[in-house]
Design a protein around this motif. Structure first.
Motif, PDB file in Angstrom:
ATOM      1  N   MET A 145      -5.802  -2.160  -1.729  1.00  0.00           N
ATOM      2  CA  MET A 145      -5.050  -2.984  -0.782  1.00  0.00           C
ATOM      3  C   MET A 145      -4.111  -3.936  -1.518  1.00  0.00           C
ATOM      4  O   MET A 145      -2.958  -4.127  -1.114  1.00  0.00           O
ATOM      5  CB  MET A 145      -6.002  -3.781   0.102  1.00  0.00           C
ATOM      6  N   VAL A 146      -4.582  -4.532  -2.622  1.00  0.00           N
ATOM      7  CA  VAL A 146      -3.724  -5.413  -3.417  1.00  0.00           C
ATOM      8  C   VAL A 146      -2.527  -4.635  -3.966  1.00  0.00           C
ATOM      9  O   VAL A 146      -1.379  -5.100  -3.910  1.00  0.00           O
ATOM     10  CB  VAL A 146      -4.516  -6.061  -4.569  1.00  0.00           C
ATOM     11  N   VAL A 147      -2.794  -3.430  -4.476  1.00  0.00           N
ATOM     12  CA  VAL A 147      -1.716  -2.587  -5.020  1.00  0.00           C
ATOM     13  C   VAL A 147      -0.711  -2.235  -3.924  1.00  0.00           C
ATOM     14  O   VAL A 147       0.515  -2.303  -4.134  1.00  0.00           O
ATOM     15  CB  VAL A 147      -2.305  -1.310  -5.653  1.00  0.00           C
ATOM     16  N   ASN A 148      -1.217  -1.886  -2.738  1.00  0.00           N
ATOM     17  CA  ASN A 148      -0.318  -1.521  -1.632  1.00  0.00           C
ATOM     18  C   ASN A 148       0.576  -2.675  -1.221  1.00  0.00           C
ATOM     19  O   ASN A 148       1.792  -2.520  -1.075  1.00  0.00           O
ATOM     20  CB  ASN A 148      -1.144  -1.049  -0.433  1.00  0.00           C
ATOM     21  N   PHE A 149      -0.033  -3.845  -0.996  1.00  0.00           N
ATOM     22  CA  PHE A 149       0.764  -5.003  -0.578  1.00  0.00           C
ATOM     23  C   PHE A 149       1.704  -5.471  -1.680  1.00  0.00           C
ATOM     24  O   PHE A 149       2.763  -6.029  -1.402  1.00  0.00           O
ATOM     25  CB  PHE A 149      -0.150  -6.160  -0.155  1.00  0.00           C
ATOM     26  N   THR A 150       1.307  -5.243  -2.937  1.00  0.00           N
ATOM     27  CA  THR A 150       2.155  -5.675  -4.053  1.00  0.00           C
ATOM     28  C   THR A 150       3.386  -4.791  -4.198  1.00  0.00           C
ATOM     29  O   THR A 150       4.506  -5.286  -4.388  1.00  0.00           O
ATOM     30  CB  THR A 150       1.354  -5.666  -5.368  1.00  0.00           C
ATOM     31  N   LEU A 297       6.612   4.284   6.485  1.00  0.00           N
ATOM     32  CA  LEU A 297       5.463   4.955   5.870  1.00  0.00           C
ATOM     33  C   LEU A 297       4.742   4.051   4.882  1.00  0.00           C
ATOM     34  O   LEU A 297       3.501   4.019   4.860  1.00  0.00           O
ATOM     35  CB  LEU A 297       5.926   6.237   5.163  1.00  0.00           C
ATOM     36  N   ALA A 298       5.489   3.310   4.072  1.00  0.00           N
ATOM     37  CA  ALA A 298       4.875   2.455   3.049  1.00  0.00           C
ATOM     38  C   ALA A 298       3.978   1.399   3.687  1.00  0.00           C
ATOM     39  O   ALA A 298       2.828   1.192   3.276  1.00  0.00           O
ATOM     40  CB  ALA A 298       5.958   1.796   2.194  1.00  0.00           C
ATOM     41  N   PHE A 299       4.487   0.735   4.728  1.00  0.00           N
ATOM     42  CA  PHE A 299       3.686  -0.277   5.405  1.00  0.00           C
ATOM     43  C   PHE A 299       2.565   0.363   6.229  1.00  0.00           C
ATOM     44  O   PHE A 299       1.500  -0.233   6.407  1.00  0.00           O
ATOM     45  CB  PHE A 299       4.568  -1.148   6.294  1.00  0.00           C
ATOM     46  N   GLY A 300       2.809   1.582   6.728  1.00  0.00           N
ATOM     47  CA  GLY A 300       1.761   2.299   7.457  1.00  0.00           C
ATOM     48  C   GLY A 300       0.562   2.583   6.578  1.00  0.00           C
ATOM     49  O   GLY A 300      -0.589   2.382   6.985  1.00  0.00           O
ATOM     50  N   VAL A 301       0.806   3.053   5.360  1.00  0.00           N
ATOM     51  CA  VAL A 301      -0.273   3.326   4.396  1.00  0.00           C
ATOM     52  C   VAL A 301      -0.988   2.027   4.024  1.00  0.00           C
ATOM     53  O   VAL A 301      -2.221   1.983   3.903  1.00  0.00           O
ATOM     54  CB  VAL A 301       0.291   4.020   3.136  1.00  0.00           C
ATOM     55  N   THR A 302      -0.207   0.958   3.850  1.00  0.00           N
ATOM     56  CA  THR A 302      -0.785  -0.346   3.511  1.00  0.00           C
ATOM     57  C   THR A 302      -1.766  -0.805   4.584  1.00  0.00           C
ATOM     58  O   THR A 302      -2.884  -1.226   4.285  1.00  0.00           O
ATOM     59  CB  THR A 302       0.339  -1.389   3.348  1.00  0.00           C
TER      60      THR A 302
END
Length: 402
Positions: A145-150, A297-302
């Motif tokens: 989750m940290v990696v995704n939001f970063t 898509l990027a925010f969807g995966v996050t």
């Protein structure tokens, strides 16, 4: 199990998390305690300044008629931040109870050494394996989750640049600041600030939840050992009733000790658990809405990662509470399954008292409003689904009207 006990070994895994979050579970001297409190105060101010900015964003969004997807983008993150605040504050408020709880669990471990070592090692091995799987799984999700939001905003910045040849700066969270956070002078600092705020939230939740899991696991181990000893209290061969009575009295004191330890754990976590139940329904609802409504898509995966983390957080909270309930009730079955019919009436009465008391399970609650077990998890899911359907119904007509 040679070497350190399960409790000490697992608590050692929390060392880095506790240092970074500024929390402490065990007794420290005054300088060490002050150092930890200063770290916690620094993190508290750092995190809550971002929460205040998020609240201002939500207020401005409601006033200006901002799209619902943008409003719900920030809401679950803000609620999770509130959960982390509450959990960490209760750990600090009940620090003396936390210290005493650890001492009591160590005392129980010393007491259980006097009983069947092979069975103890077998039970501890099983419980340790499950506990490690849970902690490792949650660590992977939290890091993900940290990696995704970063990196999600950075990926979107790069994609937009290749499409338009313009750099449009973005941030992980849509907060309102008294300055322009997208100004290149401030943007790197604000970006780092938001990421560390996210790390603080996860560190504080992990510190509180992992300690809860460890305590529940250890109490379950003790209940399983107690059940084994009660079930095998009376041997098949003839033996002195006085010896059995002496052993039974020790087992009764052991049972009373476990009840007391469970009540202490309930005292530490009951208030934060109540808020956790309420907030989880809202967080799961809003996160699920974001996954289905946001086209990016990027925010969807996050948010999909965020959804899994939220589901597992409340699921494991309920699962470990359920494990304590079930293992405490097994003591009643153990009292019935022992060879009680081969001893005199006084011993049978003692065993009946143990059986009747054990039928009332030791349990953790959300301030008495709900038991912490798997039924509570299904109620949280049911509430989340109801909120999700309502939110989806409200959102769909406005989407059709655009």
């Amino acid at each position: 199990m040679a070497g350190k006990s399960l409790l000490d070994t697992t608590l050692n895994r929390l060392k880095l998390i506790l240092i970074l979050s500024g929390l402490n579970l065990e007794r420290f001297n005054r300088p060490q305690t002050i150092k930890r409190r200063l770290i916690y105060i620094f993190n508290f101010i750092w995190l809550n300044s971002d929460i205040i900015c998020a609240i201002f964003y939500l207020i401005d969004g409601v006033k200006n008629g901002t799209d619902m997807t943008e409003l719900t983008y920030l809401a679950p993150c803000s609620m999770l931040s509130a959960v982390s605040n509450l959990k960490s504050l209760y750990i600090i408020s009940y620090n003396n109870y936390v210290n005493n709880l650890i001492d009591e669990l160590r005392a129980l471990d010393v007491n259980s050494i006097n009983y069947n070592t092979n069975i103890k090692n077998k039970i501890e091995k099983e419980e340790r394996r499950f506990l490690n799987i849970v902690i490792n799984l949650l660590n992977i999700l939290n890091i993900g989750m940290v990696v995704n939001f970063t990196f999600s905003p950075l990926i979107l910045i790069a994609i937009n640049y290749f499409r338009t040849k313009k750099v449009e700066l973005m941030l992980p969270f849509l907060d309102v600041y008294p300055f322009d956070p997208l100004n290149i002078k401030y943007w790197p600092l604000v970006y780092i600030k938001q990421i560390w705020s996210e790390c603080i939230v996860l560190l504080e939740i992990c510190a509180a939840d992992y300690f809860y899991y460890i305590c529940c696991t250890y109490i379950r181990i003790q209940f399983r050992l107690l059940s084994y000893e009660i079930e095998n209290l009376i041997p098949i061969q003839d033996t002195d009733d006085q010896d059995i009575r002496s052993k039974l009295l020790k087992l009764i004191k052991w049972h009373q000790h476990l009840i007391s330890v469970t009540n202490t754990l309930e005292l530490i976590y009951s208030k934060s658990t109540l808020f956790n139940f309420f907030s989880s329904s809202v967080i799961i609802c809003l996160t699920g809405f974001n996954v289905t409504a946001i086209d990016n898509l990027a925010f969807g995966v996050t948010f999909l990662t965020f959804l899994f983390m939220s589901l597992l957080q409340i699921f494991f909270l309920c699962l470990f509470g359920d494990m304590i309930m079930r293992s405490s009730q097994e003591v009643s079955d153990a009292a019935y399954n022992c060879l009680w019919y081969t001893v005199d009436c006084r011993l049978i009465k003692y065993l009946m008292i143990v059986q009747i008391r054990a039928q009332k399970p030791c349990k953790l609650t959300a301030m008495g409003f709900a038991d912490v077990n798997l039924r509570a998890f299904t109620r949280v899911l049911s509430s989340s689904w109801s909120y999700f359907c309502l939110l989806n119904t409200i959102y769909t007509p406005s989407a059709d009207g655009i």
